[in-house]
Design an enzyme around this catalytic site. Structure first.
Site, PDB file in Angstrom:
ATOM      1  N   SER A  93      35.889   7.863  42.754  1.00 17.59           N
ATOM      2  CA  SER A  93      36.112   7.137  43.834  1.00 17.59           C
ATOM      3  C   SER A  93      35.090   7.679  44.243  1.00 17.59           C
ATOM      4  O   SER A  93      34.291   8.359  43.860  1.00 17.59           O
ATOM      5  CB  SER A  93      37.363   8.012  44.444  1.00 17.59           C
ATOM      6  OG  SER A  93      38.647   7.548  44.583  1.00 17.59           O
TER       7      SER A  93
HETATM    8  N1  SAH Z   1      40.637  11.019  41.388  1.00 22.16           N
HETATM    9  C1  SAH Z   1      39.737  10.805  39.809  1.00 22.16           C
HETATM   10  C2  SAH Z   1      39.992   9.086  39.960  1.00 22.16           C
HETATM   11  C3  SAH Z   1      40.499   8.496  39.136  1.00 22.16           C
HETATM   12  S1  SAH Z   1      40.738   6.614  39.342  1.00 22.16           S
HETATM   13  C4  SAH Z   1      38.379  11.584  40.369  1.00 22.16           C
HETATM   14  O1  SAH Z   1      37.786  12.319  40.844  1.00 22.16           O
HETATM   15  O2  SAH Z   1      37.659  11.126  38.898  1.00 22.16           O
HETATM   16  C5  SAH Z   1      42.077   6.951  38.999  1.00 22.16           C
HETATM   17  C6  SAH Z   1      42.405   7.658  37.573  1.00 22.16           C
HETATM   18  O3  SAH Z   1      44.289   6.914  37.525  1.00 22.16           O
HETATM   19  C7  SAH Z   1      42.726   7.035  36.221  1.00 22.16           C
HETATM   20  O4  SAH Z   1      41.124   8.070  35.801  1.00 22.16           O
HETATM   21  C8  SAH Z   1      43.332   6.626  35.365  1.00 22.16           C
HETATM   22  O5  SAH Z   1      43.785   6.471  34.466  1.00 22.16           O
HETATM   23  C9  SAH Z   1      44.585   6.863  36.024  1.00 22.16           C
HETATM   24  N2  SAH Z   1      45.895   7.100  35.679  1.00 22.16           N
HETATM   25  C10 SAH Z   1      46.018   5.849  36.017  1.00 22.16           C
HETATM   26  N3  SAH Z   1      47.438   5.092  35.424  1.00 22.16           N
HETATM   27  C11 SAH Z   1      48.194   7.059  35.591  1.00 22.16           C
HETATM   28  C12 SAH Z   1      49.818   7.452  35.434  1.00 22.16           C
HETATM   29  N4  SAH Z   1      50.719   6.668  34.906  1.00 22.16           N
HETATM   30  N5  SAH Z   1      49.718   8.514  35.452  1.00 22.16           N
HETATM   31  C13 SAH Z   1      48.602   9.645  35.494  1.00 22.16           C
HETATM   32  N6  SAH Z   1      47.077   9.167  35.491  1.00 22.16           N
HETATM   33  C14 SAH Z   1      46.705   7.630  35.394  1.00 22.16           C
END
Ligand code: SAH
Length: 209
Positions: free
Chosen positions: A61
């Site tokens: 993000s």
């Molecule tokens: N906070 C993160 C942003 C990640 S983007 C950072 O600082 O990099 C969102 C993330 O949510 C992705 O890695 C994706 O794989 C994860 N995601 C999607 N669906 C999910 C689920 N059902 N349970 C856990 N994680 C999930």
């Protein structure tokens, strides 16, 4: 410009934006080396206020979004926090800085991302516990949490996540599908939620379910 100078400039910009209420969040952003969390070929943009690809069709993000979400959780030192969607682990590191001696638990759907975030956070010295799996059920073994946040968008908050927050605790999550809004919810003593919307946001959809 070196990383430290670029980071300082970025955080000063966020401070001037006046969208944050807690100084501790700015301090956390000053402390976390975001360039360590982005893939090599995007490093030159690590201190631009924008999302970047982290592989597996996912993104880290934008810093202002990490800052706003962390701010709205109203965390204290020593808190226990649950994150759904570890990604590269940057947001978890910012929260870990904010709660100091507290603990971050994080669930990540993509096993490869969970593993590389675990290695990265260990190497950088952050106390974050990561589980590979579907975050729809939260992480009941370590509940209750003082705060819960999601970094992927859902149409509605799963009941399990509401159950796993302490009364007085907060949940911050992108709600919606194509168009999304940032939900800031506080759990009342009777278990119900008081909800407010804090602007429009754009996150990857939550998978599984
Ligand atoms: N906070 C993160 C942003 C990640 S983007 C950072 O600082 O990099 C969102 C993330 O949510 C992705 O890695 C994706 O794989 C994860 N995601 C999607 N669906 C999910 C689920 N059902 N349970 C856990 N994680 C999930």
């Amino acid at each position: 410009m070196n990383n430290e100078t670029a980071r300082e400039r970025l955080v000063n910009g966020l401070e001037r934006s006046k969208r944050l209420q807690r100084e501790s969040v700015l301090d956390s952003l000053r402390a976390v080396p975001r360039h360590e969390f982005v893939p090599e070929r995007y490093r030159e943009w690590a201190y631009e206020d924008r999302p970047l690809p982290i592989g597996h069709d996912q993104t880290i993000s934008a810093p202002h979004m990490v800052a706003i979400m962390t701010d709205r959780l109203v965390l204290s030192q020593g808190d226990r926090v649950l994150e759904i969607g570890t990604g590269c682990g940057y947001h978890a590191a910012v929260v870990a800085e904010t709660i100091d001696a507290g603990t971050v638990y994080s669930v990540e759907y993509v096993p490869e991302l969970a593993q590389s975030a675990r290695e990265r956070l260990d190497r950088l010295g952050y106390d974050v516990h990561i589980k590979a799996g579907d975050g729809h059920n939260g992480w009941p073994e370590h509940a209750p949490y003082d705060g819960v946040y999601l970094t992927c968008a859902i149409p509605e908050l799963p009941e399990a996540l509401i159950e796993q927050v302490v009364p007085g605790g907060r949940i911050v999550a992108p709600i919606g599908e194509q168009t999304q809004k940032l939900l800031v919810a506080e759990k009342r003593a009777d278990g119900s939620l008081s909800r407010r919307i804090d602007g429009r946001v754009q996150f990857v959809p939550m998978r599984g379910g």
